[in-house]
Structures are given as C-alpha cells and as structure tokens.
Motif scaffolding. Structure first.
Motif, PDB file in Angstrom:
ATOM      1  N   ILE A 135      -2.693   4.637   2.620  1.00  0.00           N
ATOM      2  CA  ILE A 135      -1.880   4.364   1.525  1.00  0.00           C
ATOM      3  C   ILE A 135      -1.266   5.590   0.832  1.00  0.00           C
ATOM      4  O   ILE A 135      -1.810   6.668   0.598  1.00  0.00           O
ATOM      5  N   ASP A 139       4.488   3.471  -0.989  1.00  0.00           N
ATOM      6  CA  ASP A 139       3.829   2.083  -0.820  1.00  0.00           C
ATOM      7  C   ASP A 139       3.625   1.361  -2.023  1.00  0.00           C
ATOM      8  O   ASP A 139       3.240   1.657  -3.166  1.00  0.00           O
ATOM      9  N   CYS A 158      -3.188   4.291  -8.213  1.00  0.00           N
ATOM     10  CA  CYS A 158      -2.046   4.348  -7.614  1.00  0.00           C
ATOM     11  C   CYS A 158      -1.068   5.375  -8.249  1.00  0.00           C
ATOM     12  O   CYS A 158      -0.284   5.920  -7.220  1.00  0.00           O
ATOM     13  N   ALA A 163       1.618   5.839  -5.247  1.00  0.00           N
ATOM     14  CA  ALA A 163       1.873   4.427  -4.711  1.00  0.00           C
ATOM     15  C   ALA A 163       2.449   3.499  -5.909  1.00  0.00           C
ATOM     16  O   ALA A 163       1.903   3.960  -7.247  1.00  0.00           O
TER      17      ALA A 163
END
Length: 660
Positions: A135, A139, A158, A163
């Motif tokens: 990841i 993304d 994240c 991300a």
C-alpha cells in the motif's frame, strides 16, 4: 423561495464569564474583530500567516491561494508536509512524548491510556505493516471500524504513508459499504471482528465479507482485521490478515511520506439529494490547519484540558475533532466505544466525573434524549454527579433548540460554562459559524457569528444579499483552506452541487436556510433547503432511502419526507405504494416492520423510517409530479389548507393520514 420566513425570537443573552475571557485564545469582541479585519484587508496574508504558525512544513509554500481553476481552489499547493508528522512527531520533539493522548473507555467500562509516544509507535508499526502489503501514496483504503484507539491509528497510519483513507460508519450495511469501496477504488479494508455497543456484540467483519460477495470489489487485495472481541469470523488466510500479526515485527519508527499540501487526505461519503453517495474529498494542509485553529479558537484548548467529543470516527466530526484536531494541538482526549444510555442514561455524566473532563462536545439529539431520561429517573439526573471539572460545552450535528440549550447550560454547565453551538458540514472541514467562548455573547439556539476569515452571507435565489431579519439561503463568499476540494470521480457534480451557476458559480452553497438577527447580526440556521434529512445529526438523502424502499420486491413506489422530532431533530416518514392492495390493521404493521428492516439492511439502521404510511397511490399533479409539500404537511399531522385542485387524485390524502 425568494426568502425563508422565520418566527422564532430569542432575547436571552449570556455574556462570556469574565474569568474565562481573561485567559481565552481570542479574548473579547475587539480581538475577534481585529482578526476579521486582518482577513478582510489581506486575505492571502491572513491565511498564509496562520499556515506558517500552526503547521510544520517539510518544504515551505510560496503561494497561498490559487484561484485560476475556480471552484477547484488550491491552497499552499507547492508546500510539502505530512499530516501524521504534524499530529505525532512534533509532540515527541516538544517535550510532550509522555503526555496522555487518548483515554479510551470501552463499552464495558475498561479504561486504557495511551501517551503520544505510544500512539506514535502504534501508528508507525501499522504504517510499516501497510507498506509491507504494497500500500503506497495515492492508494485508497476503506476503514470500517468501531470507536477505538485502533480506528484512530488506522487513519493516522494511512496519512503517514500518503494513502487516502475513506472511513465508513460502522452502522452502514454491506450494500452501502460495497458502493463506497467501488467508488473509491480501495485496495484494502481495515475492519474489526465485531464492535461492542450497549452490551451487545455487533458484526463488522461478516458485513465486509457480505459487501465483497456482492461483487465489483476486485480492487480489494487485503482485509485487515482488528481483534476486538475474539468472536468467530470467517478467515481467508493470505487475503484476511489479523492486525496484531501484521504489526508484530514491524519497526516502531516510520519515515513519513512528504506530500503536497493538496494531496487528498481522505474521502468521506455523505448522502446527497440524489441516490448515489457523494465522496467528499479533503486536502492535507488546508484541512489540518483549520482543524488545529478551531481547536484553539472554538474550544480554547489548554495544555491541561481533558477534551471529549462523543462523535464517531465514521462522521466528519470524528475526523476533525477526534482523529486530527486534538492530536494536532497535543490535547488529551477521551474516546468512548459505547452509547450514552448503557448501562444507564447517566453514562456520560459518570464518565465526565471519573475522567474529570473539562470540554464536552456532543449532539443536540443526545442532549434531548438524556433530558427525557433524567426527568424519568432521578438517580441518573446530572445533579447526582460531580461535573465541576467542566469549563466548556459544545453542540454539533444540527441546530440546538433553545429549550435544550437552556437545560444544557443549567444542568451540565451549572450556568458557568460557555456553550459553543457549532455550525459546519462534512464539506466545510471544520467549524464555520460558532461562538468564541471568550468573546461572543451567547444566544440560545443561535450559532452566532462566522469565524475570522469565513465570509458567510444570506442571499435570495438569485444570489443577492438579503437584509438582516430576512431569512434566505446560507452561502460562503470566499474560499477557505479546509473546504471540500471535489467530489471523488465527479467534478461536475461538485460544481453543480456547491457552486451552482444560478448563483454565479462563485458562491459556496451550504444547502441550509438561515436568518440574521436585525440587531446583533447573529446567524440562526432554519433547516435544509433541499431534500436531505438530518436525523440525529446524520444527513441522509431522501432519494437514497426511497431507492432502498423501491428495491424491495413488494414496493411499487415510495416518497420520503422529514418531520420534526423531539429526540432526533428530524424523523423519517415514508409514504409507500405496494405492488398489491393497500394493507390495513395488523397486516400493515407487519409489512411496515419488514420494510424498516429492509431499509436497515440496504443502508443502515439510522435510515429506518420512524413512520410508514400506505396508500393506493401518491399525491401527484396531472403531470405526474409527487406533491412533496403535501406529504410534509401530512407527516406533521397538520390540516391541508392549500389548493389541491391540481392534484390528479385528491382522495388519496385521506389514506395517507394513517401511520404505521
């Protein structure tokens, strides 16, 4: 609707307590007016100064606001930073590593405290775990989690690797989750085996499995599962991964991914007035700037405060005022897994007493339900608890009615705590119109004045300003850093929804009606101007609920309206035409229950209609248009006095008076 009629007149005024004002971040109206004047005289300079003061930049920006592609505004675009770095690393460098970041209380009452050092390490280990799965920056990751430390860790992790996360409220159904996974093009889902609310275990992982089984989710490469209860779940090794195993051997440090100020931090889906959810996309720097500033301005956050926002991370309030705002300013906050009525309706007051909360931020719906509970049972009345630690109260999610405001002021705040009645939206990123507790004289039921730099106004249908005292449409005249950047995958819908051409394409349309007091200029929100319902602070499009009802094999047609409700603010009332004869009596009750359960499965329990009314048809004009204004009158139980001569079937109105 050239303007909106308003009848309510509130004359009670509560000035800021002198002791509070003395130490406030913005002390007195002169200080507020000075900030407003700075913004008005040098708009770019005002926001640029604040961005440099409030945020830590890896590479400083050289331009504040780019308006060349309006309304797709860009703020601080050539600057580089990382949101997680600003929320965690800075506190390890300024001597606050051992300060408690989160006091987590489970549904059952267990308490865990996490310091900023510990939170940093949890986030870094999980971020490294996500990177190990491939990841990367850009993304999208869907988060479908209970209220937990791990939920915040997932969001921050994240952000750390660049991300873009999309948190889906844990009460949404498999179908709603599937739609959001597909629209975001997510590569992973982070979830939990179960969540615990009100003493009950509720499934999450199995709903994710159901969502993926509905199809169209081939973009998902992994499902990461936080083990909350140890409940039995279906587990597909290699595809499904336990969170604790993923992080077990990861390093406790993770270099942040430095991203552009305009990098999408998150997508949050909110209902629109059409059937498909809108993916509201927020930036990194502008959003975080406003989260931090409003923590300081609206909540007057101090180093020794114990702050508690009762929202869920699945909503924007949980993003801005749990995951990002409090951590950006190094606050100690309470995160609560459960509900306010378990094991009894004194839970909130008991927690304030035990944790010595100083700032309490909740929804009018919760306040109204707790008023009822306190009136019914003296043992859980707020007077039975020590709430003297409180110094500031807040209200969020919908306008608070003056009666609930006064109860909150008297019984929770002991008539000494200012109440910040905050108006804002998913799309605005943070507070827009709200009292400043050390400056603004308070009026029950009014969100008072816009924050410095926010140019709010009330206009008619052509976009022209209306005089104070005349209700109209609430707009914002200038862009601001935390505003929605676009609707994910649908820029045209973004423009038509928020910057409609009939308003010149340059006014942000909030979608609410409002009025300004003739004397004070204070704003009071009068309600939605479109077909979006606000139930317990949750905005839901009527079309989305209608679509769910019509998807049932029994239903031919449905129309949904809102009606005022003492507890939830607005209640959902559905008018339904079946594909068979109109049911009556016990049969009608049974079918109504089946349809409520159906909507809960299609959208989520929060969307269940409070009333369902059956008719052989819906009231329509001869051109086939449903007369929704008549349905709203019926839902309220009022007599129809308007001309109904244009109706194709006026006799149908009598059928629709009976609620199930």
């Amino acid at each position: 609707m050239a303007n909106i009629e308003t009848f309510a007149q509130e004359t009670r005024i509560f000035p800021p307590p002198a002791a509070f004002a003395k130490t406030a971040a913005i002390s007195g109206m002169d200080a507020y007016n000075a900030l407003c004047a700075e913004a008005n005289s040098d708009y770019d300079g005002f926001w640029g100064r604040l961005a440099r003061e409030q945020l830590t930049w890896h590479k400083p920006f050289t331009k504040v606001l780019d308006e060349t592609d309006a309304p797709f505004y860009k703020w601080f675009e050539d600057g580089l930073l990382n949101v997680s770095y600003n929320c965690l690393d800075v506190h390890l460098q300024n001597g606050n590593a051992d300060k408690v970041a989160i006091v987590f209380e489970s549904d059952g009452g267990d308490v865990v405290k996490v310091t900023y050092q510990q939170l940093y390490e949890k986030v870094c280990r999980f971020a490294n775990g996500l990177k190990s799965l491939g990841i990367k920056k850009g993304d999208r990751v869907v988060i479908y989690m209970p209220m937990s430390v791990e939920g915040v860790v997932a969001m921050q992790a994240c952000a750390r690797i660049g991300a873009t996360h999309s948190v889906v409220f844990g009460g949404f159904s498999a179908k709603s989750l599937q739609e959001r996974i597909i629209d975001a093009g997510a590569v992973a889902v982070i979830t939990s085996d179960e969540q615990v609310r009100g003493g009950k275990r509720l499934p999450l992982k199995s709903i994710v499995d159901e969502a993926l089984a509905l199809g169209g989710c081939d973009c998902i490469k992994n499902v990461i599962v936080y083990q909350r209860t140890g409940g039995n779940v279906t587990f597909n090794p290699g595809f499904d991964l336990w969170m604790h195993e993923l992080v077990a051997n990861q390093a406790a440090d993770c270099e942040p991914e430095w991203v552009s100020a305009e990098h999408p931090l998150f997508i949050l889906y909110t209902s629109g007035s059409t059937g498909t959810p809108k993916g509201v996309q927020h930036s990194s720097a502008g959003y975080l700037l406003w989260a931090a500033l409003t923590m300081k301005w609206t909540f007057d956050i101090k180093p020794d405060d114990v702050y508690w926002c009762t929202a869920d991370i699945g909503w924007i309030t949980g993003h801005t005022y749990i995951a990002y705002g409090p951590t950006a300013v190094g606050a100690t906050q309470i995160i609560f897994e459960g509900i306010p009525t378990f094991p009894n309706a004194g839970r909130f007051w008991d927690m304030i007493q035990r944790h010595k909360a100083t700032i309490f931020y909740t929804a009018p719906t919760a306040i109204r339900s707790l008023i009822k509970a306190a009136d019914a049972d003296e043992k859980i009345h707020p007077s039975q608890y020590d709430l003297t630690s409180l110094r500031l109260l807040g209200s969020v999610g919908e306008p608070i009615n003056p009666e609930a405001w006064m109860w909150y002021h008297k019984h929770i705040g002991a008539e000494r705590c200012p109440i910040v009645d905050t108006f804002w939206q998913t799309e605005t990123g943070g507070h827009m119109i709200t009292p400043l507790p050390g400056a603004t004289p308070l009026v029950p039921g009014s969100c008072t004045l816009p924050l410095p730099g926010i140019q709010a106004a009330i206009v008619d249908e052509t976009g022209h300003d209306l005089p104070n005292g005349q209700g109209g449409i609430l707009v914002v005249k200038r862009p601001w850093p935390a505003m929605v950047r676009t609707i994910w995958n649908n820029p045209e819908r973004f423009k038509s929804t928020y910057f409609p051409p009939e308003f010149g394409g340059n006014l942000y349309l909030a979608g609410d009606g409002a009025v300004r007091n003739k004397d004070t200029g204070y704003f009071t929100i009068t309600g939605r101007i479109d077909d979006v319902l606000n139930v317990s602070g949750h905005r839901m499009g009527t079309m989305e609920i209608e679509s769910a009802l019509v998807a049932n094999p029994m239903v031919a047609e449905a129309a949904v309206v809102g009606r005022p409700d003492d507890t939830t603010g607005e209640a959902i009332c559905a008018f339904v035409v079946l594909k068979r004869s109109r049911p009556t009596g016990d049969e009608a009750k049974q079918i109504a229950k089946e349809l409520r359960d159906w909507v809960a499965k299609e959208i989520g329990p929060i969307a269940k209609p409070k009333e369902i009314r059956f008719g052989d048809n819906l009231p329509k004009t001869r051109s086939g248009k449903i007369m929704r204004r008549l349905l709203r009158i019926l839902a309220k139980g009022e007599e129809i006095t308007q001309d109904i001569s244009t109706l194709e079937n006026p006799g149908i109105l009598d059928q629709l008076k009976e609620a199930q």
